[in-house]
Design a protein around this motif. Sequence first.
Motif, mmCIF file in Angstrom:
data_model
loop_
_atom_site.group_PDB
_atom_site.id
_atom_site.type_symbol
_atom_site.label_atom_id
_atom_site.label_comp_id
_atom_site.label_asym_id
_atom_site.label_seq_id
_atom_site.Cartn_x
_atom_site.Cartn_y
_atom_site.Cartn_z
ATOM 1 N N ARG A 5 1.026 4.255 -2.874
ATOM 2 C CA ARG A 5 0.951 5.695 -2.593
ATOM 3 C C ARG A 5 2.050 6.452 -3.343
ATOM 4 O O ARG A 5 1.827 7.556 -3.852
ATOM 5 N N LEU A 11 5.980 10.612 2.213
ATOM 6 C CA LEU A 11 5.190 10.824 0.992
ATOM 7 C C LEU A 11 5.011 12.312 0.704
ATOM 8 O O LEU A 11 5.058 12.741 -0.460
ATOM 9 N N ASP A 43 0.823 -1.205 0.000
ATOM 10 C CA ASP A 43 0.000 0.000 0.000
ATOM 11 C C ASP A 43 0.856 1.254 0.000
ATOM 12 O O ASP A 43 0.482 2.271 -0.593
#
Length: 316
Positions: free
Chosen positions: A210, A309, A206
Amino acid sequence: MTENPSRTLVLDCDPGHDDALALLLAAGHPGVEIAAITTVGGNQTLDKVTHNARAVATVAGLDGVVLAAGCDRPLVRAKVLTDPRTHGESGLDGPALPEPTVALDPRHGVDVLIEAVMSRPPHTVTLVPTGPLTNIATAVRREPAIADRVAEVVLMGGGFAKGNVTAAAEFNIYTDPEAAHVVFTAPWRVTMVGIDLTHQALATPDVVDRFRALGTTAGRFVVDMLGFFGPAYRAKQGFAAPPVHDVCAVARVLDPAVMTVRPAHVAVELRGKHTTGMTVTDFAGRDGQALDHLVATELDIARFWDLVLDAVGRLA
């Protein structure tokens, strides 16, 4: 996420997939000055990791950064042979590396590191070593005054409960334990971000999704890195998803709340038949030992990945 005040870093590294992501985190986080990037032989030979650092700095748009090659071998021991199973023959297999546009400074990395600290006001530069500690140890021996001037040393290395090269020792410390001894006994504060902490920072599918969803060059570069690093780490270490060790040290500087730390005394074992390179960690102050360093113990995983991120997403 709350942005932190300005921070000035010297990144001492041996890229390496996790070093590369650590560089991207520092490059993309607002309010960070990268005073210098220095390289050290570790994950691969010095020439390869230096090329990798220049290529990653190019991806990050750090064309004006000072980047210099440092020590290619431990202080007193023979070189530890590089193992291409984790990082590949190049040290950064997976992504297509761009032709570097970041110049290589002709000075030795240790001289660049010392100059970066001594030319700035006291307690404004944090050293963030994410490879063997040879450059850092050489710098503080050559110019002891840097110990009083740095804000802190936040290193990726060691572990308080386990090793990953041997049962007792982590790679960066095992590669040059004498250098690690110098660093942990110098008169500055060290925060040890060891594998007990970094094994919590897993680049799960996951997380990879992202990065892919960012739709940027830097995002795709990270996806390609993890596309090699994940299966390689699984094959060698048995992890379902790879831990991004070195990123955690940079994250600690940029957002201290991302992890829990505890005061401790850390000694580096230099002679044990089965324990050379072990970071012997005392949280209790036995025999009157000063709890003079900090040791990371628990990661806020969601906060960590949001931090990373966000920074990579800011890179053009």
